[in-house]
Design a protein around this motif. Structure first.
Motif, short mmCIF file in Angstrom:
data_model
loop_
_atom_site.label_atom_id
_atom_site.label_comp_id
_atom_site.label_asym_id
_atom_site.label_seq_id
_atom_site.Cartn_x
_atom_site.Cartn_y
_atom_site.Cartn_z
N LYS A 95 -8.54 6.08 -2.27
CA LYS A 95 -8.56 5.62 -0.98
C LYS A 95 -9.44 6.82 -0.44
CE LYS A 95 -7.98 5.09 4.09
NZ LYS A 95 -8.24 3.51 4.52
N VAL A 116 1.00 -1.00 -0.12
CA VAL A 116 0.02 -0.62 -0.49
C VAL A 116 1.40 1.15 0.19
CG1 VAL A 116 -1.76 -1.31 1.02
CG2 VAL A 116 -0.25 -0.29 2.80
N ALA A 136 -7.28 -3.44 -1.19
CA ALA A 136 -6.01 -1.71 -2.37
C ALA A 136 -6.10 -2.87 -3.22
CB ALA A 136 -4.40 -1.06 -1.76
N PHE A 153 -1.06 2.17 -3.14
CA PHE A 153 -2.35 2.93 -3.14
C PHE A 153 -2.35 3.95 -2.73
CE2 PHE A 153 -6.10 2.82 -0.42
CZ PHE A 153 -7.03 2.38 -1.48
N VAL A 209 -11.35 0.74 4.08
CA VAL A 209 -11.08 0.42 2.42
C VAL A 209 -9.46 0.55 2.28
CG1 VAL A 209 -11.05 2.14 0.38
CG2 VAL A 209 -12.92 1.97 1.79
N GLY A 210 -8.88 0.21 1.48
CA GLY A 210 -6.97 -0.40 1.64
C GLY A 210 -6.90 -1.34 2.51
#
Length: 704
Positions: free
Chosen positions: A403, A394, A515, A398, A446-447
């Protein structure tokens, strides 16, 4: 009525499956009013607006075969890689994630990081697996300590002790819906279904080398052929490990596994959470499942202090325990020896690897070629130290922008779902209030997780690929057992950031989007919003809807298994879900092979409701503005094409048959055509009565 996507069968086991239909002119685009000028935005990674127009087959009417219309040319030009049994939109993104992960892992291997650091462990784990010369030199030697121990089994107590020592946390009944373990029993440590403030150890059925009981008990020529090949494979693996009388041992093992299969619940029964939610006290284990010496089993498993257990498939667990007492001891010794060899084979010398693949890859799934070693090494290293690898992933791949955008979309989907609850004309105010409370308590991840796992207790030894795998499995098992008696961790993730998937966890009441799935074609922060909402928005809606599908609707706002429905509301809900099950049971995937509507019902409910919710969320996101047409496609069309692009997929015949037998998901082309249940799809593509996918308004399933 039976519906078959024309041409979706393979001509042979190695043929690639595609969909086609009667030619028809493309539908007219919906002309939109000219919008106000918009600021320039970065170009999306796919096409002009985030969708692969070149992959469409516009000679097909979308109302006849929407999968072919949206992805027909992609299907024609796309070859299934020789090392795979299928290719899907998920696997394409996963391949990219694997290449990124490979770089992370190889950099760690070359970094000479400090001893004991996560980077050093990642590098040493991968380098050990890639050291083929060392692995060949060792041959079958890594198996010897375990095989010697198994050969010394003489009593039922000895056998029970070995079965307990072999227990691993390798199943998940409701989060990942992973029901399979080759060990006689599997352990799932999760929130107590009746009280999510505490953890409960759940025991689940296992013990089969083939994917499901049907492979042992089904009478089709395909299953009969596989049984013959499996028994030959068992004998071949035993010979490689130095066993004599391999054919006789293989026959005993096959007979024992067939007896195990007769005890197993079906996939449908296992998915029935009310049927499965049985709790036994420590004393009841011996009374209700006699045969296993439970004191010896639990002590070896590190569970001797636990006083209550979930017995997920209670009658199957009792039946398996009975077999421990009644089947010949020599059969059990042979059986345990084979499974020790089989599960360790990927980490052993080439002869073991090749024989393992010959059955599990070629025979079971029709995959002609073994995956490159680095790909296997990446997967195995990620399995062992997933969040340590994910932490680096990440950081590199990412963005905060992705995000934030995905989080904003998720909030719009939640808002839209709430409005859909409000608008239901069949649900009572009492049930609506409960549903809204549950929705308000949803957690969106999220992620990546807020807190990372600690791998300081995992010992990785460079040059010991087999031992590293064993220690990593045991480390993960002990991490799970260590949760028992501790406060429930509501922030725990059940997938790594580099995993291309998404999940709803009923007992957490959470949805998670790693992610790696937040990538084109599912999601691109620079793509057209209509495509994003149809693609990743549909996935977000799918996971939200899982909280209210045939499984999720049984859990309340705290994640407890509790009926919060009035009787009349539940009756209406079940009537609609029955319609959807019947709709999918009518799809003939291969000649004489239809989908099992009840088996795939939960996922299909989530598809229908999730896509409808994503449509509403997209409209909310517009704030009253009228979107423009792009490349001749209206916003409505782009939305539904985004959804179909999620499920671009092709399968080898053996793999497709396995999916139909064992999976709770429908094959991709049949997920794409769930659009036929949504009214806006009909207007977007001018779908008329008489076309193959047309459903009269009363027959369109509308659940949420």
């Amino acid at each position: 009525m039976t519906i078959r996507l024309h041409g979706f069968a393979a001509a042979s086991a190695a043929a690639l499956l595609t969909a086609c239909a009667t030619a028809a002119p493309p539908p007219p685009a919906v002309t939109a009013a000219a919008p106000a000028p918009q600021p320039a935005r970065p170009k999306p990674q796919v096409g002009a607006f985030g969708f692969d127009v070149s992959g469409m087959d516009t000679s097909v009417a979308p109302g006849d075969d929407f999968f072919r219309y949206a992805a027909g040319k992609w299907a024609d030009r796309t070859e299934i890689p020789a090392d795979r049994s299928n290719i899907t939109a998920f696997s394409v993104i996963a391949e990219m994630a694997a290449k990124r992960t490979r770089t992370i892992i190889e950099d760690a291997a070359a970094s000479n990081a400090p001893e004991g650091s996560e980077a050093r462990k990642i590098g040493d784990y991968f380098a050990s697996f890639m050291d083929e010369a060392r692995i060949e030199q060792l041959g079958a030697a890594p198996l010897k300590p375990e095989l010697d121990r198994l050969a010394a089994i003489r009593t039922r107590k000895d056998l029970s002790r070995e079965l307990g020592a072999a227990l691993r946390a390798d199943v998940d009944a409701i989060n990942a819906t992973d029901f399979y373990t080759d060990r006689l029993l599997g352990l799932w440590v999760a929130e107590d279904l009746n009280d999510t403030s505490i953890y409960r150890p759940y025991l689940m059925q296992g013990g089969l080398g083939m994917p499901d009981r049907e492979y042992y008990l089904g009478d089709s020529p395909r299953f009969q052929e596989l049984r013959t090949k499996y028994q030959a494979h068992v004998a071949a693996m035993l010979k490689l490990a130095g066993f004599d009388q391999a054919e006789a041992r293989a026959a005993r093992i096959m007979a024992l596994e067939t007896a195990i299969a007769r005890q197993h619940w079906t996939v449908d029964e296992t998915s029935d959470v009310l049927k499965a939610n049985t709790v036994w006290t420590r004393a009841e284990l011996a009374k209700k499942a006699p045969g296993i010496d439970w004191d010896a089993f639990l002590a070896a498993a590190g569970l001797q202090d636990q006083q209550r257990f979930g017995a997920w498939q209670d009658t199957a667990i009792a039946g398996l325990s009975r077999l421990v007492a009644t089947q010949p001891m020599q059969a059990w010794r042979d059986y345990l020896a084979f499974h020790a060899i089989e599960r360790g084979a990927p980490y052993l010398s080439k002869a073991f690897v090749d024989e393992h693949f010959a059955f599990n890859g070629q025979a079971l799934t029709g995959t002609p070629q073994q995956r490159e070693r680095w790909k296997r090494g990446v997967d195995f290293t990620s399995n062992a130290m997933g969040e340590a690898v994910g932490k680096i992933y990440v950081e590199k791949h990412f963005s905060p922008e992705a995000k934030a955008k995905a989080g904003e979309m998720a909030q719009n989907v939640l808002k839209a779902f709430g409005q859909r609850i409000d608008a239901l004309d069949w649900m009572s105010p009492e049930t609506k209030a409960e549903a809204k409370r549950k929705l308000a308590n949803f957690k969106v991840n999220v992620g990546y997780p807020d807190a990372w796992r600690d791998y300081s207790g995992l010992r990785v030894v460079r040059g010991d690929a087999y031992g590293n795998w064993q220690r990593a499995e045991l480390f993960e098992y002990r991490r799970n057992v260590g949760k028992l008696g501790r406060p429930v961790d509501r922030g725990e993730w059940f997938m790594t950031p580099q995993t291309v998937n998404a999940i709803f966890a009923p007992s957490q009441n959470s949805i998670s989007f790693p992610a790696a799935i937040l990538e084109p074609t599912f999601f691109d922060p620079h793509a057209d919003d209509a495509v994003n909402y149809g693609a990743i928005g549909g996935v977000i809606g799918h996971e939200v809807s899982h909280g209210f599908d045939d499984l999720g609707a049984q859990f309340d706002e705290k994640g407890n298994l509790r009926n919060w429905w009035t009787a009349s509301d539940m009756a209406r809900f079940k009537a609609e879900t029955k319609k959807l099950a019947e709709q999918y049971s009518a799809y003939e995937v291969l000649p004489g092979l239809n989908l099992k509507g009840e088996q795939v019902l939960g996922e299909n409910i989530a598809d229908v409701a999730g896509l409808a919710t994503a449509w509403d969320a997209y409209r909310l996101s517009l704030g009253g503005k009228t979107p423009e047409a792009i490349d001749g496609f209206s916003a409505e069309q782009r939305f539904f094409l985004g959804w179909a692009q999620n499920y671009r997929s092709k399968y080898r015949e053996a793999a497709l048959r396995r999916i139909v037998v064992t999976d709770v998901h429908s094959p991709g082309p049949y997920r794409a055509i769930t659009v036929r249940n949504l009214d806006p799809w009909y207007g977007a593509f001018d779908v008329k009565p008489g076309q193959k996918l047309y459903l009269a308004p009363a027959d369109r399933v509308k659940i949420w």
